[in-house]
Design a protein around this motif. Structure first.
Motif, short mmCIF file in Angstrom:
data_model
loop_
_atom_site.label_atom_id
_atom_site.label_comp_id
_atom_site.label_asym_id
_atom_site.label_seq_id
_atom_site.Cartn_x
_atom_site.Cartn_y
_atom_site.Cartn_z
N GLY A 123 4.13 69.91 87.84
CA GLY A 123 4.35 70.33 89.21
C GLY A 123 5.83 70.66 89.40
N LYS A 124 6.28 70.65 90.66
CA LYS A 124 7.66 71.06 90.93
C LYS A 124 8.66 69.92 90.82
CE LYS A 124 7.00 75.19 93.56
NZ LYS A 124 7.90 76.26 93.40
N LYS A 125 8.29 68.73 91.23
CA LYS A 125 9.27 67.63 91.32
C LYS A 125 8.95 66.44 90.43
CE LYS A 125 11.85 69.36 94.65
NZ LYS A 125 13.26 69.63 94.47
N ASN A 126 7.79 66.42 89.80
CA ASN A 126 7.35 65.25 89.06
C ASN A 126 7.83 65.31 87.61
OD1 ASN A 126 6.06 62.90 88.39
ND2 ASN A 126 4.01 63.79 88.34
N LEU A 127 8.97 64.66 87.32
CA LEU A 127 9.51 64.63 85.96
C LEU A 127 8.67 63.65 85.13
CD1 LEU A 127 13.21 64.68 84.97
CD2 LEU A 127 11.69 63.07 83.86
N VAL A 128 7.99 64.18 84.11
CA VAL A 128 7.11 63.33 83.30
C VAL A 128 7.55 63.24 81.84
CG1 VAL A 128 5.07 63.69 84.74
CG2 VAL A 128 5.53 65.27 82.85
N TYR A 129 8.57 64.04 81.47
CA TYR A 129 9.02 64.01 80.08
C TYR A 129 10.53 64.22 80.04
CZ TYR A 129 9.61 65.19 75.17
OH TYR A 129 10.02 65.20 73.87
N PHE A 130 11.21 63.35 79.29
CA PHE A 130 12.64 63.52 79.04
C PHE A 130 12.95 63.03 77.63
CE2 PHE A 130 16.94 61.92 78.66
CZ PHE A 130 17.68 63.00 79.10
N SER A 131 13.60 63.88 76.85
CA SER A 131 14.02 63.46 75.51
C SER A 131 15.41 64.00 75.21
CB SER A 131 13.02 63.93 74.45
OG SER A 131 12.92 65.34 74.45
N GLN A 132 16.15 63.23 74.43
CA GLN A 132 17.52 63.54 74.06
C GLN A 132 17.55 63.82 72.56
OE1 GLN A 132 20.04 60.16 74.65
NE2 GLN A 132 21.94 61.32 74.48
#
Length: 197
Positions: A123-132
């Motif tokens: 969606g627009k605001k739902n951050l579900v994945y973050f990787s470095q």
């Protein structure tokens, strides 16, 4: 590009005002200014649209392939961390929406960086994945398979979220100015063609 868009906007506004000048020596100069404005604007926008739609290959860059292995379509952004050892500058890029079992390729300029982040939204605001990710060897292209919903760092993901919000805000603002420029350009073009007939 933002400066040029402002110049085009004011030139198109002035051209519309000058379309009221119909007689005297000023009429020729006004018409010439209006024609030059339309030709310049059309040339700039044609170049810009072609550049934006062309493949984003960059010389001496690292190729990044993001593969979505999740069952849902996610909207991905990549954030390049320039000079990470000196509280670096973050540069955002929208990779796009990637469907399940599909991928996208992006090219990253890593001259002053050895790290990038990948951010995925449902969606627009739902951050579900973050990787470095670090890039120890800039001669080898990167492949990232997104296989589960993870957030590797709450602190960094908050910074990434702010960066993506700022990036989207700037793009929205730019889109509004471009739409206004195109509308004024169309009005000027119609007035010039109609007068010539």
């Amino acid at each position: 590009m933002v400066f040029i868009i402002f110049v085009i906007f004011w030139a198109c506004v002035l051209s519309l005002v000058l379309s009221k000048v119909k007689s005297g020596r000023m009429a020729k100069w006004a018409k010439l200014f209006r024609i030059v404005t339309v030709v310049f604007s059309v040339s700039i926008f044609t170049y810009w649209f072609i550049k934006k739609s062309a493949v984003g290959f960059i010389d001496n860059s690292v190729g990044l392939q993001v593969i979505n292995k999740l069952p849902q379509t996610l909207d991905f952004y990549v954030i390049n961390v320039n000079n990470p050892e000196k509280n670096g500058v973050l540069e955002s890029k929208h990779i796009g929406k990637i469907r399940p079992e599909y991928y996208r390729v992006e090219y990253l300029k890593m001259d002053q960086s050895n790290e990038y982040w990948i951010v995925g939204y449902l969606g627009k605001k739902n951050l579900v994945y973050f990787s470095q990710h670090s890039v120890p060897n800039k001669n080898i292209d990167q492949i990232v398979e997104v296989q589960n919903y993870i957030n590797q760092s709450l602190k960094l993901s908050e910074a990434a979220k702010k960066q993506v919000d700022a990036y989207n805000y700037e793009n929205t603002k730019l889109g509004i100015w471009v739409a206004l420029d195109l509308l004024l350009l169309f009005l000027n073009l119609v007035l010039i063609v109609r007068k010539n007939k």
